[in-house]
Design an enzyme around this catalytic site. Structure first.
Site, short mmCIF file in Angstrom:
data_model
loop_
_atom_site.label_atom_id
_atom_site.label_comp_id
_atom_site.label_asym_id
_atom_site.label_seq_id
_atom_site.Cartn_x
_atom_site.Cartn_y
_atom_site.Cartn_z
N LEU A 1 -17.62 1.12 -6.54
CA LEU A 1 -18.17 1.13 -5.19
C LEU A 1 -17.30 0.27 -4.29
O LEU A 1 -16.84 -0.80 -4.68
CB LEU A 1 -19.60 0.59 -5.19
CG LEU A 1 -20.62 1.38 -6.01
CD1 LEU A 1 -21.91 0.58 -6.16
CD2 LEU A 1 -20.90 2.72 -5.35
N GLY B 1 -20.80 18.68 -11.17
CA GLY B 1 -21.14 17.26 -11.23
C GLY B 1 -22.23 16.89 -10.25
O GLY B 1 -22.08 17.10 -9.04
N HIS C 1 -43.41 -3.69 13.74
CA HIS C 1 -44.14 -2.42 13.75
C HIS C 1 -43.86 -1.69 15.06
O HIS C 1 -43.87 -2.30 16.12
CB HIS C 1 -45.64 -2.69 13.60
CG HIS C 1 -46.48 -1.45 13.73
ND1 HIS C 1 -46.63 -0.55 12.69
CD2 HIS C 1 -47.19 -0.95 14.78
CE1 HIS C 1 -47.41 0.44 13.09
NE2 HIS C 1 -47.76 0.22 14.35
N ASP D 1 -12.24 -0.91 -8.51
CA ASP D 1 -12.35 0.23 -9.42
C ASP D 1 -11.41 0.14 -10.61
O ASP D 1 -11.56 0.85 -11.59
CB ASP D 1 -12.06 1.54 -8.67
CG ASP D 1 -13.17 1.93 -7.71
OD1 ASP D 1 -14.12 1.14 -7.56
OD2 ASP D 1 -13.07 3.01 -7.10
N CYS E 1 -11.73 5.13 0.23
CA CYS E 1 -12.97 5.05 1.00
C CYS E 1 -12.75 5.41 2.46
O CYS E 1 -13.44 6.25 3.01
CB CYS E 1 -13.55 3.64 0.89
SG CYS E 1 -15.04 3.39 1.88
N ARG F 1 -0.04 4.43 0.33
CA ARG F 1 -0.47 5.53 1.19
C ARG F 1 0.16 5.47 2.57
O ARG F 1 0.31 6.49 3.24
CB ARG F 1 -2.00 5.50 1.31
CG ARG F 1 -2.62 6.80 1.79
CD ARG F 1 -4.11 6.61 2.05
NE ARG F 1 -4.80 6.22 0.84
CZ ARG F 1 -5.36 7.05 -0.02
NH1 ARG F 1 -5.29 8.34 0.21
NH2 ARG F 1 -5.99 6.60 -1.09
N GLU G 1 0.84 -1.20 0.00
CA GLU G 1 0.00 0.00 0.00
C GLU G 1 0.86 1.24 0.00
O GLU G 1 1.68 1.44 0.90
CB GLU G 1 -0.94 0.00 1.20
CG GLU G 1 -1.68 1.30 1.46
CD GLU G 1 -2.46 1.82 0.24
OE1 GLU G 1 -2.33 3.03 -0.06
OE2 GLU G 1 -3.16 1.02 -0.40
N TYR H 1 -23.33 10.97 -7.23
CA TYR H 1 -23.41 10.60 -5.81
C TYR H 1 -22.54 11.51 -4.94
O TYR H 1 -23.01 12.11 -3.97
CB TYR H 1 -22.94 9.16 -5.62
CG TYR H 1 -23.92 8.08 -6.02
CD1 TYR H 1 -24.07 6.94 -5.24
CD2 TYR H 1 -24.68 8.17 -7.16
CE1 TYR H 1 -24.94 5.92 -5.60
CE2 TYR H 1 -25.57 7.17 -7.53
CZ TYR H 1 -25.70 6.05 -6.75
OH TYR H 1 -26.57 5.06 -7.10
#
Length: 522
Positions: free
Chosen positions: A376, A236, A501, A369, A76, A69, A67, A239
């Site tokens: 997503l 844009g 309910h 992605d 995300c 980062r 990774e 979402y």
């Protein structure tokens, strides 16, 4: 063997003498483990990557995750869906009294919703106070704390499952080797029998618009603003743009959304989309549809956008303090050395894979992605699990027709399956059942009854084809519909299932009743 151990020990001792010693030793440990060949190497530690790595380890495969980062969780968790929801449950501070820990576990969209409710709705419930304020630094500090805790949690899962974690930028040296430039300096080569590309996506830029993360920001910059902008323009209406626009709108910004297309969220069911836009406009968000940005001027204190109708015509000027560019995302595949090993991509840069997630290069896989399909986090997770199952000799499966989508505004909008427009275009005879939240007792009781549940089902078989919900917590309710579609349930199946309910979930039951027969409460 003894010489190798001595060399490693000396390397560790040297690492301890450098700044950031702990991180350096961690990198060294990863380097040492990387000398051996792993069964699975995952490039990318986002939702798809870290889940794939953990699942591979659980299946008994020796696993390494790389990774760049330096913190796991990807876009995300670090700068995307998690912090955007974290900041939304912003602290409400009467007379600047800060209560440490209050609402720490709730997430930005919900925080801003709470502030908005306190400001505009609490009095209707008999809750009154004065001097309501937003403490933006406190909110951002809480966001950072929560993100740090979650990323550390993933590192804990790696240790628990014995996943080797290498911090650095990886690129292919060969189909079975990844060269890694370590964050703390130096480099190593990680060898793997199977390599999974899980590098995710990046912000999509627009021609002529330079994102500086100061005046013109991406969703990352929008999560780090030091003050609430008086005027915010969102380019844009998808979402992310609507979610971030909604956050700052609730906190007091005048928000205008500029969209080239004739509609917001084009993938959404048309009827629900219209109600959704009306709801956002009721919350004082403004929309300029069928409009394109043809010029940007950042020479002054703010930003001046030159706008023009999408079809051409008279230009106009729109001024803002901050402009958020939210025109979608693009696969992060550049710089990985894909060309060097011959991995095929399409024109959009997405990696082409078969049904087992393998690329055209044997032993090299891709998920999330980085490949075609919805961008997503939860889809990437499913890809990761299925991909690793295939590698382990098992059967993996992802049904992309039952991947839910959620817009985390308030109310939320969630959907799964086909829209009415899609069913009609396919020539399928269908029925529609709708139930308004105004007729739902729980929604009325909590004074949050703006929304609708819509069910689309096959006319002959009654099989549910699509479900679309605009409601509080729609993102939670939608999973009943996902399960129904996954198992081929009919609207009658759901309607005859007992629902507690009072709950907002009863609205889905009533919509299904309305689909095959008649709803009780309308």
């Amino acid at each position: 063997m003894a010489l190798a151990m001595l060399a490693r020990r000396r390397a560790a001792e040297a690492a301890l003498r450098r700044p950031q010693a702990a991180a350096a030793v961690h990198a060294w440990r990863a380097y040492a483990a990387a000398g051996e060949e792993s069964d699975v190497v995952v490039v990318g530690g986002g939702p798809g990557g870290y889940v794939a790595a953990i699942k591979a380890a659980q299946l008994g495969l020796k696993t390494t995750c790389i990774e760049k980062r330096g913190t796991l969780g990807g876009t995300c968790l670090n700068v995307g869906c998690i912090p955007s929801k974290l900041c939304s449950r912003m602290r409400v501070l009467p007379i600047k009294v800060d209560v440490p820990g209050v609402l720490d576990n709730f997430a930005l969209l919900h925080s801003s919703h709470m502030y908005h409710e306190a400001k505009s709705a609490f009095a209707h419930h008999g809750v009154k106070f004065s001097n309501l304020e937003v403490d933006l630094p406190a909110m951002m500090a809480q966001k950072d704390k929560a993100v740090a805790g979650l990323t550390k949690g993933i590192e804990g899962l790696f240790k628990k499952n014995k996943v080797t974690y290498v911090k650095g930028f990886g690129k292919f040296a060969s189909p079975s080797e990844v060269s890694v430039d370590l964050i703390d300096g130096g480099s190593t080569v990680v060898k793997g029998k199977n390599i999974i590309i899980a590098t995710g996506s990046d912000v999509k830029s627009l021609p002529g618009i330079t994102i500086d993360e100061k005046k013109i920001v991406s969703s990352t910059g929008a999560l780090c603003l030091s003050e609430i902008p008086k005027k915010l323009v969102v380019i844009g209406a998808g979402y992310i743009g609507l979610e971030m626009g909604s956050v700052w709108n609730r906190l007091g910004s005048e928000v205008t959304v500029v969209e080239f297309a004739p509609d917001i969220v084009p993938s959404m069911d048309g009827e629900v989309r219209k109600q959704f836009q009306r709801m956002l406009e009721k919350q004082k968000m403004k929309f300029m549809l069928k409009t394109k940005v043809v010029g940007v001027d950042t020479s002054g204190d703010g930003v001046k956008l030159t706008l023009e109708p999408a079809a051409g015509g008279e230009q106009s000027i729109l001024e803002a303090d901050i402009v958020l560019v939210s025109a979608g995302r693009t696969p992060y595949t550049a710089g990985l050395g894909l060309d060097a090993i011959g991995v095929e991509t399409d024109k959009a840069g997405r990696i082409l894979v078969d049904k087992r997630f393998m690329t055209n290069v044997k032993g090299v896989y891709a998920i999330g992605d980085a490949i075609p399909g919805p961008m997503l986090a939860h889809k990437a997770e499913e890809d990761g699990v299925a991909c690793v199952e295939f590698i382990a000799g098992k059967e993996g499966h992802v049904d992309y027709d039952t991947v839910p989508g959620v817009v985390y505004t308030h109310p939320e909008v969630a959907s799964v399956g086909k829209t009415e427009e899609q069913v009609k275009a396919e020539g399928i005879a269908y029925r529609v059942g709708k139930f308004p939240l105004l007729a739902n007792s729980r929604a009325k009781a909590i004074d949050d009854a703006e929304g609708i549940v819509k069910v689309v089902a096959d006319k002959e078989t009654d099989k549910i084809l699509g479900v679309h919900i605009m409601a509080p917590n729609a993102g939670e309710i939608i999973h009943e519909a996902v399960l129904a579609l996954q198992y081929g349930a009919s609207s009658e199946d759901v309607a005859r299932t007992c629902h507690a309910h009072p709950t907002v979930s009863e609205a889905l039951k009533e919509a299904c009743l309305q689909t095959f027969s008649k709803a009780i409460h309308i």
